[in-house]
Write a protein that holds these residues in place. Structure first.
Motif, PDB file in Angstrom:
ATOM      1  N   VAL B 207      14.957 -10.710  -8.071  1.00 17.88           N
ATOM      2  CA  VAL B 207      15.311 -11.802  -7.173  1.00 17.88           C
ATOM      3  C   VAL B 207      14.225 -11.988  -6.119  1.00 17.88           C
ATOM      4  N   GLU B 208      13.681 -10.882  -5.620  1.00 13.06           N
ATOM      5  CA  GLU B 208      12.624 -10.964  -4.611  1.00 13.06           C
ATOM      6  C   GLU B 208      11.397 -11.692  -5.165  1.00 13.06           C
ATOM      7  N   GLU B 209      11.022 -11.333  -6.393  1.00 12.87           N
ATOM      8  CA  GLU B 209       9.861 -11.983  -7.010  1.00 12.87           C
ATOM      9  C   GLU B 209      10.104 -13.476  -7.196  1.00 12.87           C
ATOM     10  N   CYS B 210      11.323 -13.801  -7.599  1.00 14.85           N
ATOM     11  CA  CYS B 210      11.665 -15.207  -7.811  1.00 14.85           C
ATOM     12  C   CYS B 210      11.598 -15.974  -6.486  1.00 14.85           C
ATOM     13  N   LEU B 211      12.134 -15.371  -5.429  1.00 19.59           N
ATOM     14  CA  LEU B 211      12.101 -16.026  -4.113  1.00 19.59           C
ATOM     15  C   LEU B 211      10.667 -16.169  -3.603  1.00 19.59           C
ATOM     16  N   GLU B 212       9.842 -15.157  -3.851  1.00 18.42           N
ATOM     17  CA  GLU B 212       8.450 -15.236  -3.403  1.00 18.42           C
ATOM     18  C   GLU B 212       7.728 -16.376  -4.120  1.00 18.42           C
ATOM     19  N   ASP B 277      17.287 -26.161 -17.393  1.00 21.74           N
ATOM     20  CA  ASP B 277      16.506 -24.937 -17.159  1.00 21.74           C
ATOM     21  C   ASP B 277      16.810 -23.855 -18.194  1.00 21.74           C
ATOM     22  N   LEU B 278      18.036 -23.859 -18.736  1.00 19.55           N
ATOM     23  CA  LEU B 278      18.371 -22.874 -19.769  1.00 19.55           C
ATOM     24  C   LEU B 278      17.609 -23.185 -21.058  1.00 19.55           C
ATOM     25  N   ARG B 279      17.510 -24.456 -21.362  1.00 15.34           N
ATOM     26  CA  ARG B 279      16.754 -24.858 -22.559  1.00 15.34           C
ATOM     27  C   ARG B 279      15.303 -24.421 -22.449  1.00 15.34           C
ATOM     28  N   GLN B 280      14.771 -24.400 -21.205  1.00 10.37           N
ATOM     29  CA  GLN B 280      13.376 -23.994 -20.998  1.00 10.37           C
ATOM     30  C   GLN B 280      13.244 -22.493 -20.740  1.00 10.37           C
ATOM     31  N   ARG B 281      14.374 -21.763 -20.879  1.00 13.84           N
ATOM     32  CA  ARG B 281      14.394 -20.305 -20.634  1.00 13.84           C
ATOM     33  C   ARG B 281      13.843 -19.977 -19.248  1.00 13.84           C
ATOM     34  N   LYS B 282      14.065 -20.843 -18.295  1.00 14.45           N
ATOM     35  CA  LYS B 282      13.508 -20.654 -16.957  1.00 14.45           C
ATOM     36  C   LYS B 282      14.219 -19.506 -16.238  1.00 14.45           C
ATOM     37  N   LYS B 283      13.432 -18.610 -15.684  1.00 16.13           N
ATOM     38  CA  LYS B 283      14.025 -17.497 -14.929  1.00 16.13           C
ATOM     39  C   LYS B 283      14.265 -17.965 -13.496  1.00 16.13           C
ATOM     40  N   SER B 284      15.211 -18.882 -13.352  1.00 14.67           N
ATOM     41  CA  SER B 284      15.495 -19.460 -12.045  1.00 14.67           C
ATOM     42  C   SER B 284      16.460 -18.556 -11.278  1.00 14.67           C
ATOM     43  N   LEU B 285      16.693 -18.894 -10.016  1.00 12.29           N
ATOM     44  CA  LEU B 285      17.507 -18.029  -9.149  1.00 12.29           C
ATOM     45  C   LEU B 285      18.875 -17.664  -9.720  1.00 12.29           C
ATOM     46  N   PRO B 286      19.671 -18.629 -10.222  1.00  9.50           N
ATOM     47  CA  PRO B 286      20.992 -18.238 -10.732  1.00  9.50           C
ATOM     48  C   PRO B 286      20.890 -17.209 -11.856  1.00  9.50           C
ATOM     49  N   VAL B 287      19.856 -17.350 -12.694  1.00 10.23           N
ATOM     50  CA  VAL B 287      19.684 -16.429 -13.816  1.00 10.23           C
ATOM     51  C   VAL B 287      19.296 -15.035 -13.320  1.00 10.23           C
ATOM     52  N   VAL B 288      18.258 -14.972 -12.475  1.00  9.66           N
ATOM     53  CA  VAL B 288      17.809 -13.645 -12.032  1.00  9.66           C
ATOM     54  C   VAL B 288      18.864 -12.972 -11.148  1.00  9.66           C
ATOM     55  N   ALA B 289      19.588 -13.778 -10.359  1.00  5.28           N
ATOM     56  CA  ALA B 289      20.652 -13.198  -9.527  1.00  5.28           C
ATOM     57  C   ALA B 289      21.770 -12.655 -10.402  1.00  5.28           C
ATOM     58  N   ALA B 290      22.128 -13.396 -11.451  1.00  9.20           N
ATOM     59  CA  ALA B 290      23.190 -12.943 -12.364  1.00  9.20           C
ATOM     60  C   ALA B 290      22.773 -11.667 -13.082  1.00  9.20           C
ATOM     61  N   LEU B 291      21.512 -11.622 -13.521  1.00  3.53           N
ATOM     62  CA  LEU B 291      21.023 -10.443 -14.232  1.00  3.53           C
ATOM     63  C   LEU B 291      20.966  -9.226 -13.318  1.00  3.53           C
ATOM     64  N   ALA B 292      20.690  -9.452 -12.049  1.00  3.32           N
ATOM     65  CA  ALA B 292      20.562  -8.344 -11.100  1.00  3.32           C
ATOM     66  C   ALA B 292      21.907  -7.876 -10.563  1.00  3.32           C
ATOM     67  N   ALA B 293      22.955  -8.688 -10.779  1.00  7.18           N
ATOM     68  CA  ALA B 293      24.248  -8.405 -10.139  1.00  7.18           C
ATOM     69  C   ALA B 293      24.945  -7.183 -10.723  1.00  7.18           C
ATOM     70  N   GLY B 294      24.688  -6.867 -11.987  1.00  4.57           N
ATOM     71  CA  GLY B 294      25.408  -5.777 -12.640  1.00  4.57           C
ATOM     72  C   GLY B 294      26.819  -6.211 -13.025  1.00  4.57           C
TER      73      GLY B 294
END
Lengths: 378, 378
Positions: B207-212, B277-294
């Motif tokens: 998430v930090e990398e995405c925000l940066e 963004d899902l079609r483009q496999r974009k690692k956008s904030l909702p995706v990275v936040a969801a993956l990091a949430a556990g």
């Protein structure tokens, strides 16, 4: 009857600029004084002063751009190991630090200018190599070949931005003026590349168009290099303009010599293939001058190049076939005209110097660098 | 147990910024005052003031770059006929002219800044579209698709140079300061694109990398837009810094909303495909936040996306398959976290405004633009 491509008989022009017969030797009158200048030491001084600051600037780039840029500059190889690449002749940094001395400032005053000019120059190389599909530069694979097109675009952009940053972080009025002039030169560089690309798709390019393109691609940045140190040292606008004029015409002389070397240069000295520019179908000065000259050789050359453009066998042309084209260019007067053009531009450059008040030693050094550009073999 | 990707429970963060439950509505306390601001008129003012000067700048480009740029801006179509393209929301020019008013200057003082920021923004679009291989922008074919990669590179370069030219030809100390800040933002923009490219090749992005990355790609230039008029109007460094802070966090809020719209936006409003963004496999904030949430949904999502990355059938995925991924992102908390993040950034932006001395009317307008960015549907 053969006519001069610029509308004036080349023999008259030759006379007008002194009637010299060996085109790449500078006018004898002033050359004596300049022999006391050690050009090698002058080039070395520019390189020594600019390189550490250039390296520090590149170190600021975020990974992987710092690595890609270091590869481009020849500081590392494609595997990331330290390398001692060919950094080029370093005429621009030498000019930039020398120009600071016009105002009585220390050569060091010109360093940020030297670095900014080198950054702009290399930004344009990175992008031009990609646009032109050139796979080799300075005897090595180009950045887009090694690191891909995206990195070539990105790192080019970064170097361009960094050029302005290096100047503007000085925070002085002079830095603002220097950046404004460098920005104008950068736009000329881009215009020149746009012209270069559009000429590729055309059968004929006039001598005027070719000179305009070369003025943009080479003259504008040498104009910056020749004046930027002075601007940073607080030179007035007229002084900066005249130094730009010196550099602009020096650039045109430089390019005329480059165009000669591109066809008749010694491959061992230039590091390029024989008949390099002919192999690339480059519409360089000797070619466009020969085509514009008229007469039997000019017409024969025009027919040959038109046929070559459609030939599917061009890639397999022999040495003899390129030699035949080079001979026709020479017979039509393209070689002589270009050598004469180098002298003409050299003379205008020297005259511009004479219009600026500066220490004699500084003037001699500028003149010696101009001589070097015209007599160089690579 | 589900943990917040930034190490704090999202429910706590929600409370910290006011505990609102509808994330895209601004805090109620100040919103009342801002309802008197006509945001549409504010956006229109920026557009009306900046566009003629932008067009005049583009007219300076040598052919064919002027035409290519006019196509990019939507002023002409691919055949060269006049067009009335979608010029975008024009938030940046509105901010730039508004920021001039912070110092008591006329909004017109900000015009060169508005134009320079637009030029830098469009330079980056031209290059990014080429690097990313994007074929569509603003419902039209991108420049590299229509005019070829070389023109996309060249015109991008020209716009970048022109941005500095437009500012520096003002010839003032303030213009030098503005250019320096804009150059810093341009470098951030380039850094952001470099990060974006490198993240594409990675399985996981924090998430930090995405925000940066989003701060570099969106925040830095909105920071410039929000301060450049004030700098041109003579604002002190602290005022400029605080306005940059407002713009930077506004940019992060903007991007968080963009990331929400990129998955759950109404295609009719955004002009993009469903689940774009899902079609483009974009690692956008909702995706990275969801993956990091556990948690179970997060883990299931991780497995699915990892399988998708290897799937040869991804191009043919149905609406239902993307909907399933979007549902998992939501279930893992990615949607809620991103909406909350938009609010957090919005709050920081408003707080930065409060640290600057400026006329109440100007402050209300800045705040209203921040509200607009967060509640927009496209």
């Amino acid at each position: 009857m053969r006519t001069d491509p610029r509308g004036t008989d080349p023999r008259t022009l030759g006379t007008a600029t002194g009637g010299e017969t060996v085109p790449t030797v500078p006018p004898a009158a002033t050359a004596v004084r300049r022999t006391t200048v050690d050009v090698t030491a002058l080039l070395e001084r520019g390189r020594t002063l600019a390189t550490p600051v250039l390296r520090a600037a590149i170190d600021r780039l975020a990974p992987p751009m710092d690595t890609v840029a270091a590869y481009h500059f020849g500081w590392i190889d494609a595997q990331g190991n330290p390398a001692d690449g060919d950094g080029g002749k370093a005429v621009r940094p030498a000019l930039a630090v020398l120009s600071a001395e016009v105002t009585g400032a220390a050569p060091e005053t010109g360093i940020p200018g030297a670095v900014a000019v080198e950054l702009v120059h290399n930004f344009s190389l990175l992008h031009d190599d990609l646009m032109d599909g050139d796979e080799q530069r300075r005897h090595r694979d180009t950045v887009w070949k090694v690191h891909g097109p995206a990195q070539a675009i990105l790192v080019g952009d970064a170097l361009f931005a960094l050029a302005n940053e290096v100047l503007l972080e000085l925070g002085t009025v002079e830095a603002g003026r220097a950046t404004r002039r460098l920005t104008r030169a950068s736009r000329a560089l881009i215009d020149g590349q746009a012209q270069d690309i559009s000429y590729e798709h055309r059968d004929r390019v006039s001598v005027e168009e070719c000179l305009e393109m070369e003025g943009n691609k080479t003259g504008a940045l040498l104009a910056s290099a020749s004046s930027i140190g002075a601007v940073l040292g607080g030179a007035d606008e007229r002084t900066a303009d005249m130094l730009e004029k010196y550099g602009y015409h020096l650039g045109l002389a430089f390019q005329a010599v480059d165009d000669l070397l591109g066809i008749w240069g010694d491959p061992e000295a230039t590091g390029k293939q024989t008949w390099s520019d002919l192999r690339q179908r480059k519409k360089s000065l000797p070619v466009v001058a020969a085509l514009a000259a008229g007469g039997p050789a000019s017409e024969r050359l025009g027919e040959m190049l038109a046929a070559d453009a459609k030939s599917s066998d061009f890639e397999n042309f022999s040495e003899a076939e390129f030699a035949a084209r080079a001979a026709l260019i020479e017979e039509a007067g393209g070689r002589e005209w270009t050598a004469e053009e180098a002298r003409r531009q050299h003379t205008i450059a020297i005259e511009a110097l004479d219009a600026v008040d500066m220490p004699d030693q500084v003037r001699d050094r500028f003149a010696a660098l101009a001589d070097f550009v015209v007599v160089r073999k690579r």
